[in-house]
Write a protein that holds these residues in place. Structure first.
Motif, short mmCIF file in Angstrom:
data_model
loop_
_atom_site.label_atom_id
_atom_site.label_comp_id
_atom_site.label_asym_id
_atom_site.label_seq_id
_atom_site.Cartn_x
_atom_site.Cartn_y
_atom_site.Cartn_z
N ILE A 32 -25.84 -2.38 -8.47
CA ILE A 32 -27.00 -2.15 -9.33
C ILE A 32 -27.94 -3.34 -9.20
N LEU A 33 -29.19 -3.07 -8.86
CA LEU A 33 -30.21 -4.12 -8.83
C LEU A 33 -30.80 -4.24 -10.23
N VAL A 34 -30.77 -5.46 -10.77
CA VAL A 34 -31.20 -5.68 -12.15
C VAL A 34 -32.35 -6.68 -12.18
N SER A 35 -33.49 -6.26 -12.71
CA SER A 35 -34.62 -7.17 -12.94
C SER A 35 -34.71 -7.44 -14.43
N TYR A 36 -35.04 -8.70 -14.79
CA TYR A 36 -35.02 -9.06 -16.21
C TYR A 36 -36.23 -9.92 -16.57
N ASP A 37 -36.47 -10.03 -17.87
CA ASP A 37 -37.62 -10.75 -18.41
C ASP A 37 -37.25 -12.23 -18.56
N LEU A 38 -37.88 -13.06 -17.74
CA LEU A 38 -37.56 -14.49 -17.75
C LEU A 38 -37.97 -15.18 -19.04
N GLU A 39 -38.86 -14.58 -19.78
CA GLU A 39 -39.26 -15.18 -21.06
C GLU A 39 -38.20 -14.96 -22.14
N LYS A 40 -37.22 -14.06 -21.85
CA LYS A 40 -36.19 -13.74 -22.84
C LYS A 40 -34.80 -14.21 -22.44
N VAL A 41 -34.58 -14.40 -21.14
CA VAL A 41 -33.25 -14.82 -20.71
C VAL A 41 -33.37 -15.52 -19.35
N ASP A 42 -32.54 -16.56 -19.13
CA ASP A 42 -32.55 -17.23 -17.83
C ASP A 42 -31.42 -16.68 -16.97
N ARG A 43 -31.26 -17.23 -15.76
CA ARG A 43 -30.28 -16.65 -14.82
C ARG A 43 -28.85 -16.87 -15.28
N PHE A 44 -28.62 -17.91 -16.06
CA PHE A 44 -27.25 -18.12 -16.57
C PHE A 44 -26.96 -17.13 -17.70
N GLY A 45 -27.98 -16.91 -18.52
CA GLY A 45 -27.81 -15.97 -19.62
C GLY A 45 -27.64 -14.54 -19.14
N ILE A 46 -28.38 -14.17 -18.09
CA ILE A 46 -28.27 -12.79 -17.61
C ILE A 46 -26.88 -12.51 -17.03
N VAL A 47 -26.30 -13.52 -16.39
CA VAL A 47 -24.95 -13.34 -15.85
C VAL A 47 -23.96 -13.12 -16.99
N ARG A 48 -24.10 -13.90 -18.05
CA ARG A 48 -23.19 -13.73 -19.20
C ARG A 48 -23.36 -12.34 -19.81
N MET A 49 -24.61 -11.91 -19.95
CA MET A 49 -24.86 -10.60 -20.57
C MET A 49 -24.35 -9.46 -19.69
N ILE A 106 -21.72 -10.94 -9.13
CA ILE A 106 -23.15 -10.93 -9.42
C ILE A 106 -23.82 -11.97 -8.53
N GLU A 107 -24.88 -11.57 -7.81
CA GLU A 107 -25.59 -12.49 -6.92
C GLU A 107 -27.07 -12.45 -7.23
N SER A 108 -27.72 -13.62 -7.20
CA SER A 108 -29.16 -13.68 -7.44
C SER A 108 -29.93 -13.20 -6.21
N VAL A 109 -31.05 -12.51 -6.46
CA VAL A 109 -31.94 -12.05 -5.39
C VAL A 109 -33.20 -12.91 -5.38
N ASN A 110 -33.77 -13.11 -6.57
CA ASN A 110 -34.91 -14.01 -6.72
C ASN A 110 -34.87 -14.54 -8.16
N GLU A 111 -35.96 -15.14 -8.62
CA GLU A 111 -35.93 -15.82 -9.92
C GLU A 111 -35.67 -14.89 -11.10
N ASN A 112 -36.01 -13.60 -10.98
CA ASN A 112 -35.78 -12.69 -12.11
C ASN A 112 -35.07 -11.40 -11.71
N THR A 113 -34.31 -11.44 -10.62
CA THR A 113 -33.58 -10.25 -10.17
C THR A 113 -32.21 -10.65 -9.62
N CYS A 114 -31.23 -9.82 -9.91
CA CYS A 114 -29.90 -10.05 -9.36
C CYS A 114 -29.26 -8.70 -9.02
N ILE A 115 -28.16 -8.76 -8.28
CA ILE A 115 -27.42 -7.54 -7.92
C ILE A 115 -25.99 -7.67 -8.42
#
Length: 230
Positions: free
Chosen positions: A52-69, A3-12
């Motif tokens: 898979i490019l994944v965009s997420y809601d920063l108000e609900k999860v941070d980049r550490f949390g999204i990786v775990r999920m 899993i790699e970060s693309v920007n503050e609310n998107t990862c691949i």
């Protein structure tokens, strides 16, 4: 998987480096798993050949949390589930006549095959939808038989008619709308590939399978096929 970060609310999420049925299977299963388990935090998903490019809601999860999920969601993928057991097969009628097979002579010359042989080879196998891109509903399908593999046109057309079926390398695709393009055109389907009023928009999705069925000129017309875009 990585899993790699693309920007503050998107990862691949990457599932490998090679395009093929196994990567397509993992992308399909992971996309379904993320949809099921992370709908409350994911704002957009874009599946592709091996990722898979994944965009997420920063108000609900941070980049550490999204990786775990994401790690938990992809761990749910069953390696024992073959893609054929869960894939939808979409049959598309294709007219391979000379009025619409704009590059069929070039494909025959490059491959050394007759038009009948090219049509038979192209329509006798089932293709995997590897990615959707370039234009809405434009599905990249693979892999074609090596005997009909051919490079893209050196000079793209300014306008490829809607429904055109093309070859490029070991992939085949259908133009869902009239756009510029450099694929080698061998036929045309009367089937509409996009529906702007539907939730899914495109007729086929990543993970689906496609089978082409050769039809004659009259059936092409009866099914709504058009010659008037050239």
């Amino acid at each position: 998987m990585r899993i790699e970060s693309v920007n503050e609310n998107t990862c691949i999420v990457y599932f490998g480096d090679s395009i093929g049925d196994e990567s397509a299977r993992l992308v399909k299963l992971a996309t379904e798993s993320i949809h099921r388990s992370m709908a409350d935090v994911v704002t957009d998903l874009v599946p592709s050949y091996t990722s898979i490019l994944v965009s997420y809601d920063l108000e609900k999860v941070d980049r550490f949390g999204i990786v775990r999920m994401l790690s938990a969601a992809t761990d749910q993928i069953s390696d024992a589930a073959p893609v054929d057991d869960s894939s939808r097969i979409v049959e598309l009628p294709v007219y391979y006549g000379p009025e619409v097979g704009l590059d069929q002579d070039a494909v025959c010359e490059y491959s050394g095959l007759s038009a009948e042989e090219v049509i038979k080879i192209h329509s006798q196998q089932v293709y995997q939808v590897y990615a959707i891109g370039f234009a809405p509903g434009f599905a990249y399908l693979g892999s074609t038989d090596e005997r009909i593999a051919i490079p893209r046109k050196s000079t793209p057309r300014l306008k490829v008619p809607t429904g055109s079926v093309g070859l490029a390398g070991t992939q085949t695709a259908i133009y869902p709308s009239s756009t510029p393009g450099g694929w080698q055109i061998i036929g045309r389907t009367p089937q509409k590939m996009i529906d702007w009023d539907s939730e899914s928009l495109a007729l086929v999705q990543v993970g689906d399978q496609v089978r082409f069925r050769a039809i004659d000129r009259q059936e092409f017309i009866d099914l709504g096929g058009s010659f008037d875009e050239l």
